[in-house]
Motif scaffolding. Structure first.
Motif, PDB file in Angstrom:
ATOM      1  N   ASP A 120      -0.459  -4.091  -9.713  1.00  0.00           N
ATOM      2  CA  ASP A 120       0.854  -2.863  -9.698  1.00  0.00           C
ATOM      3  C   ASP A 120       2.039  -3.198 -10.487  1.00  0.00           C
ATOM      4  OD1 ASP A 120      -0.543  -1.690  -7.598  1.00  0.00           O
ATOM      5  OD2 ASP A 120       0.036  -3.186  -6.015  1.00  0.00           O
ATOM      6  N   VAL A 121       2.478  -2.297 -11.163  1.00  0.00           N
ATOM      7  CA  VAL A 121       3.834  -2.315 -11.951  1.00  0.00           C
ATOM      8  C   VAL A 121       5.026  -2.988 -11.114  1.00  0.00           C
ATOM      9  CG1 VAL A 121       5.374  -1.449 -13.418  1.00  0.00           C
ATOM     10  CG2 VAL A 121       2.903  -0.862 -13.647  1.00  0.00           C
ATOM     11  N   TYR A 122       5.360  -4.127 -11.336  1.00  0.00           N
ATOM     12  CA  TYR A 122       6.645  -4.915 -10.621  1.00  0.00           C
ATOM     13  C   TYR A 122       7.925  -4.299 -11.265  1.00  0.00           C
ATOM     14  CZ  TYR A 122       9.571  -8.421  -8.923  1.00  0.00           C
ATOM     15  OH  TYR A 122      10.709  -9.302  -8.356  1.00  0.00           O
ATOM     16  N   LEU A 157      11.336  -2.394 -10.142  1.00  0.00           N
ATOM     17  CA  LEU A 157      11.210  -1.326  -9.429  1.00  0.00           C
ATOM     18  C   LEU A 157      11.319  -1.050  -7.783  1.00  0.00           C
ATOM     19  CD1 LEU A 157       8.090   0.024 -11.423  1.00  0.00           C
ATOM     20  CD2 LEU A 157      10.620   0.543 -11.761  1.00  0.00           C
ATOM     21  N   ASP A 158      11.819  -0.279  -7.307  1.00  0.00           N
ATOM     22  CA  ASP A 158      11.738  -0.134  -5.980  1.00  0.00           C
ATOM     23  C   ASP A 158      10.340   0.106  -5.337  1.00  0.00           C
ATOM     24  OD1 ASP A 158      11.441   2.366  -6.299  1.00  0.00           O
ATOM     25  OD2 ASP A 158      13.296   3.258  -5.478  1.00  0.00           O
ATOM     26  N   LEU A 179       9.382   4.271 -19.853  1.00  0.00           N
ATOM     27  CA  LEU A 179       8.541   3.345 -19.655  1.00  0.00           C
ATOM     28  C   LEU A 179       8.218   3.126 -18.264  1.00  0.00           C
ATOM     29  CD1 LEU A 179       7.478   0.865 -21.275  1.00  0.00           C
ATOM     30  CD2 LEU A 179       9.473  -0.418 -20.751  1.00  0.00           C
ATOM     31  N   ILE A 180       9.091   3.522 -17.395  1.00  0.00           N
ATOM     32  CA  ILE A 180       8.693   3.457 -15.766  1.00  0.00           C
ATOM     33  C   ILE A 180       7.357   4.252 -15.728  1.00  0.00           C
ATOM     34  CG2 ILE A 180       9.233   3.855 -13.476  1.00  0.00           C
ATOM     35  CD1 ILE A 180      12.038   3.146 -14.213  1.00  0.00           C
ATOM     36  N   HIS A 181       7.599   5.368 -16.231  1.00  0.00           N
ATOM     37  CA  HIS A 181       6.237   6.481 -15.889  1.00  0.00           C
ATOM     38  C   HIS A 181       5.174   6.254 -16.970  1.00  0.00           C
ATOM     39  CE1 HIS A 181       9.847   8.196 -13.856  1.00  0.00           C
ATOM     40  NE2 HIS A 181       8.960   8.367 -12.845  1.00  0.00           N
ATOM     41  N   VAL A 224       5.316 -10.625 -26.438  1.00  0.00           N
ATOM     42  CA  VAL A 224       5.954 -10.294 -25.283  1.00  0.00           C
ATOM     43  C   VAL A 224       4.923  -9.658 -24.248  1.00  0.00           C
ATOM     44  CG1 VAL A 224       7.694  -8.640 -24.396  1.00  0.00           C
ATOM     45  CG2 VAL A 224       8.135  -9.639 -26.451  1.00  0.00           C
ATOM     46  N   VAL A 225       3.918  -9.116 -24.818  1.00  0.00           N
ATOM     47  CA  VAL A 225       2.701  -8.399 -23.818  1.00  0.00           C
ATOM     48  C   VAL A 225       2.171 -10.015 -23.475  1.00  0.00           C
ATOM     49  CG1 VAL A 225       0.627  -7.507 -23.669  1.00  0.00           C
ATOM     50  CG2 VAL A 225       2.425  -6.403 -24.719  1.00  0.00           C
ATOM     51  N   ALA A 226       2.107 -10.917 -24.065  1.00  0.00           N
ATOM     52  CA  ALA A 226       1.261 -12.171 -23.470  1.00  0.00           C
ATOM     53  C   ALA A 226       2.256 -12.756 -22.460  1.00  0.00           C
ATOM     54  CB  ALA A 226       1.103 -13.215 -24.733  1.00  0.00           C
ATOM     55  N   LEU A 227       3.428 -12.763 -23.023  1.00  0.00           N
ATOM     56  CA  LEU A 227       4.646 -13.428 -21.981  1.00  0.00           C
ATOM     57  C   LEU A 227       4.508 -12.459 -20.666  1.00  0.00           C
ATOM     58  CD1 LEU A 227       6.907 -15.243 -21.257  1.00  0.00           C
ATOM     59  CD2 LEU A 227       8.518 -13.598 -22.111  1.00  0.00           C
ATOM     60  N   ALA A 228       4.854 -11.093 -20.522  1.00  0.00           N
ATOM     61  CA  ALA A 228       4.573 -10.288 -19.553  1.00  0.00           C
ATOM     62  C   ALA A 228       3.591 -10.542 -18.525  1.00  0.00           C
ATOM     63  CB  ALA A 228       4.772  -8.991 -20.152  1.00  0.00           C
ATOM     64  N   SER A 229       2.387 -11.018 -19.125  1.00  0.00           N
ATOM     65  CA  SER A 229       1.188 -11.133 -18.422  1.00  0.00           C
ATOM     66  C   SER A 229       1.401 -12.516 -17.437  1.00  0.00           C
ATOM     67  CB  SER A 229       0.078 -11.327 -19.232  1.00  0.00           C
ATOM     68  OG  SER A 229      -1.329 -11.684 -18.397  1.00  0.00           O
ATOM     69  N   ALA A 230       1.746 -13.489 -18.043  1.00  0.00           N
ATOM     70  CA  ALA A 230       2.199 -14.866 -17.666  1.00  0.00           C
ATOM     71  C   ALA A 230       3.224 -14.706 -16.464  1.00  0.00           C
ATOM     72  CB  ALA A 230       2.613 -15.798 -18.514  1.00  0.00           C
ATOM     73  N   ALA A 231       4.307 -13.702 -16.975  1.00  0.00           N
ATOM     74  CA  ALA A 231       5.343 -13.623 -15.964  1.00  0.00           C
ATOM     75  C   ALA A 231       5.094 -12.892 -14.638  1.00  0.00           C
ATOM     76  CB  ALA A 231       6.579 -12.859 -16.771  1.00  0.00           C
ATOM     77  N   GLY A 232       4.040 -11.999 -14.698  1.00  0.00           N
ATOM     78  CA  GLY A 232       3.437 -11.571 -13.528  1.00  0.00           C
ATOM     79  C   GLY A 232       2.896 -12.447 -12.532  1.00  0.00           C
ATOM     80  N   VAL A 233       2.179 -13.493 -13.165  1.00  0.00           N
ATOM     81  CA  VAL A 233       1.559 -14.392 -12.317  1.00  0.00           C
ATOM     82  C   VAL A 233       2.669 -15.433 -11.652  1.00  0.00           C
ATOM     83  CG1 VAL A 233      -0.080 -16.627 -12.475  1.00  0.00           C
ATOM     84  CG2 VAL A 233      -0.514 -14.701 -13.652  1.00  0.00           C
TER      85      VAL A 233
END
Length: 453
Positions: free
Chosen positions: A163-165, A84-85, A122-124, A187-196
């Protein structure tokens, strides 16, 4: 008779019934065990994937690895990550994986997705979104021309510090089945690790930028060295927290010569950077006060460092380029440093191998030799640190040869572009910082008095 037949049939049913129930129970247990084994394998795969993601130190590599990892975990044919911008309302970056070259060509003129349709939803609404058919979703607006057909969809938001990246998008399981709740959970678990992982890389980039800025402030701006052309470049190590001890310097001297210095303090920390700065300033002072060959200047520098500092071991080369009739002469002395690289007027590369001498801060009593080499017009001399050629998987002779090949291939470039090419295409593994400085003598047309008359 009839009653006996009924009793016999009931006996058979009572015998078969328990066996069927046992088989059914065993089948159910077997299915559960298989599901547990599959879940264990998937979790193990997730853990291994997270480790691989966290090993990346460049943001583009991290984003690409997140997408490919998610695709592997759920067997998806297509994957993408939309960043996201600053407004959080639309996509500023889109990393897509799975498209073949034909698909990419067909979509070349479309540009970034504009955040409409299911992607925009999904963005909103940053909750996991799983649908069997994208076209059936109320937010669907269809695909642009040339887009490959897609039905099954799984989307998950990636958050960094709350914040949503961006959003991770997956489509089309390879087995043709829709995504299930197990796919969503992994995929939710992966997304959490991806944020870190994203946050870590962003912090590393900030440290890298700060380290590089600090290092560059310690290095000089090249002065006017006319009639010579000069260019220099510094590149920090790939490890973002490493400060370096590499430096360069070039100084017009009162007697008409030009002094050139390249050096490397052992270590990758603040102490190495501080030692580099103090050594460079001491050498500058000595160059302006001593009218002696480079070997004598290095000897005095070594004795001074020994007397008043506890600086670590340092390698350096000090050179004078001075007039020699209609051309110039290179006079240099090395303190354990890699040899200069000379590019002849016809574009051939040659290393100036000579007795290297001991590094500084080893034994200041040992004598240091001087070396000379004539420099015709249009000759380039490159002074560099070993970060330009070091690679743990290749011997030094091999990497020196590769660097010479790069220099030969780009010898006709303007000096600034030539230096840039050496920094971009050198054979090192980028684990160390690097510095290089090149001087080019004027062409014959610029030095021939008759041409100027």
């Amino acid at each position: 008779m009839a009653g006996g037949e009924e009793r016999e049939q009931g006996t058979r049913q009572s015998r078969v019934g328990p066996l069927e129930r046992l088989n059914a129970e065993l089948s159910r247990i077997d299915a559960q065990l298989r599901a547990l084994a599959a879940a264990k394998d998937r979790i193990q795969g997730l853990l291994e994937a997270v480790v691989e993601i966290t090993r990346e130190v460049e943001l583009p590599s991290v984003l690409h690895r997140i997408v490919t990892t998610a695709m592997d975990l759920v067997g998806a044919r297509y994957g993408a990550l939309g960043v996201l911008d600053e407004s959080g309302e639309q996509l500023a970056q889109f990393v897509a994986v799975g498209l073949d070259e034909q698909d990419r060509q067909a979509l070349a003129d479309v540009g970034l997705p504009r955040g409409r349709g299911v992607l925009g939803y999904l963005i909103h609404h940053p909750q996991p979104l799983r649908v069997d058919d994208i076209s059936s979703h109320p937010a669907s607006v269809g695909f642009p021309p040339g887009h490959p057909p897609m039905r099954a969809f799984l989307g998950v938001a990636i958050s960094v510090r709350g914040d949503v990246y961006g959003d991770l998008y997956l489509s089309e399981r390879r087995d043709g089945r829709p995504f299930d709740v197990g796919d969503e959970n992994i995929v939710v678990a992966l997304a959490s690790a991806a944020g870190v992982a994203i946050e870590n890389v962003r912090l590393l980039e900030q440290v890298r930028a700060g380290s590089e800025q600090f290092q560059r402030r310690l290095l000089p701006m090249l002065p006017d060295l006319r009639p010579f052309d000069a260019a220099a470049i510094y590149r920090p190590a790939a490890e973002p927290h490493h400060l370096g001890g590499d430096w360069y310097d070039a100084i017009p001297l009162p007697d008409g010569a030009v002094a050139v210095v390249i050096g490397d303090v052992v270590g990758h920390d603040l102490d190495a950077a501080a030692a580099m700065a103090s050594t460079r300033h001491m050498l500058r002072a000595l160059l302006f006060t001593l009218r002696t060959p480079p070997s004598a200047v290095l000897t005095q520098l070594d004795r001074t460092l020994e007397a008043i500092t506890d600086n670590p071991v340092t390698t350096t080369s000090l050179a004078r380029i001075e007039p020699d009739g209609a051309a110039w002469r290179l006079l240099w002395s090395s303190a354990g440093h890699v040899p200069p690289l000379l590019i002849t007027p016809d574009g051939q590369a040659e290393y100036l191998f000579a007795e290297p001498g001991l590094p500084l801060n080893v034994d200041s009593r040992r004598p240091r030799p001087d070396h000379t080499r004539p420099l015709p017009p249009d000759t380039t001399v490159v002074f560099f640190t070993d970060g330009l050629i070091e690679h743990p998987d290749h011997p030094i002779d091999e990497t020196l040869s590769e660097l010479a090949d790069v220099a030969t291939a780009h010898a006709s470039l303007p000096l600034h572009d030539f230096v840039q090419a050496l920094a971009d295409h050198n054979p090192s593994d980028r684990h160390d910082d690097m510095a290089l400085l090149a001087l080019r003598t004027p062409s014959r047309s610029r030095t021939d008095p008759e041409r100027h008359g």
